[in-house]
Scaffold this motif. Structure first.
Motif, PDB file in Angstrom:
ATOM      1  N   ASP A  62      16.898 100.202  39.258  1.00 38.88           N
ATOM      2  CA  ASP A  62      17.145 101.575  39.729  1.00 38.88           C
ATOM      3  C   ASP A  62      16.909 101.718  41.234  1.00 38.88           C
ATOM      4  O   ASP A  62      16.822 102.816  41.767  1.00 38.88           O
ATOM      5  N   ASN A  63      16.798 100.591  41.928  1.00 40.91           N
ATOM      6  CA  ASN A  63      16.648 100.501  43.386  1.00 40.91           C
ATOM      7  C   ASN A  63      15.282 100.968  43.890  1.00 40.91           C
ATOM      8  O   ASN A  63      15.108 101.227  45.070  1.00 40.91           O
ATOM      9  N   THR A  64      14.287 101.065  43.015  1.00 40.61           N
ATOM     10  CA  THR A  64      12.940 101.413  43.447  1.00 40.61           C
ATOM     11  C   THR A  64      12.189 100.129  43.809  1.00 40.61           C
ATOM     12  O   THR A  64      12.589  99.025  43.441  1.00 40.61           O
ATOM     13  N   ALA A  65      11.098 100.298  44.523  1.00 43.40           N
ATOM     14  CA  ALA A  65      10.291  99.164  44.961  1.00 43.40           C
ATOM     15  C   ALA A  65       9.605  98.482  43.775  1.00 43.40           C
ATOM     16  O   ALA A  65       9.262  99.126  42.785  1.00 43.40           O
ATOM     17  N   THR A  66       9.407  97.178  43.903  1.00 37.00           N
ATOM     18  CA  THR A  66       8.643  96.413  42.920  1.00 37.00           C
ATOM     19  C   THR A  66       7.228  96.221  43.443  1.00 37.00           C
ATOM     20  O   THR A  66       6.909  96.653  44.555  1.00 37.00           O
ATOM     21  N   ASN A  67       6.395  95.520  42.680  1.00 35.23           N
ATOM     22  CA  ASN A  67       5.039  95.205  43.152  1.00 35.23           C
ATOM     23  C   ASN A  67       5.073  94.322  44.399  1.00 35.23           C
ATOM     24  O   ASN A  67       4.154  94.357  45.209  1.00 35.23           O
ATOM     25  N   ASN A  68       6.117  93.511  44.538  1.00 39.45           N
ATOM     26  CA  ASN A  68       6.223  92.596  45.678  1.00 39.45           C
ATOM     27  C   ASN A  68       6.828  93.232  46.921  1.00 39.45           C
ATOM     28  O   ASN A  68       6.709  92.676  48.015  1.00 39.45           O
TER      29      ASN A  68
END
Length: 137
Positions: A62-68
């Motif tokens: 969904d184009n949101t940030a990941t943990n990385n």
């Protein structure tokens, strides 16, 4: 003409890929410990001219940030400070690890080679670089 250099940044290991001097073909270069990455890049840029760095940006579907994502963003700041004259671009890295694994299977790599995470990291960097080059054409 200078090379493009792609970085598949990871917390422990980082895959690196480069183009040929004419920027036609993307090739896996190496996997380095992330702790040693900036030193590796300093040595490499002293030997080869680099036109730009392309850093894989981790995002969810969904184009949101990941943990990385924050780790990569912090690295990009350090990269820009260390190499102020070399532009840094980001490129979507979604699915590159699974694409790298499928590529290794398709090319007949041994199971032991596929288990070696460093191989997947540098192939992922190659996929990021190839995808970036195609998006620029």
């Amino acid at each position: 003409m200078a090379r493009l250099l792609a970085i598949d940044y990871g917390a422990k290991r980082t895959g690196i890929a480069v183009t040929d001097p004419l920027q036609i073909i993307a090739t896996a270069l190496d996997t380095v410990r992330t702790h040693d990455l900036l030193d590796f890049l300093k040595k490499y840029t002293q030997q080869e001219p680099v036109e730009a760095f392309i850093v894989g940006m981790p995002r969810r579907l969904d184009n949101t940030a990941t943990n990385n994502t924050p780790l990569v963003e912090a690295f990009i700041k350090r990269l820009r400070n260390t190499f102020p004259d070399i532009p840094v671009y980001t490129h979507d890295e979604r699915f590159t690890s699974s694409m790298a694994l499928q590529s290794m299977i398709a090319s007949g790599s041994k199971k032991s080679d596929r288990r070696e995470k460093g191989n997947i990291d540098k192939i992922s960097a190659t996929i990021i670089l190839q995808s970036y080059m195609e998006s620029q054409r």
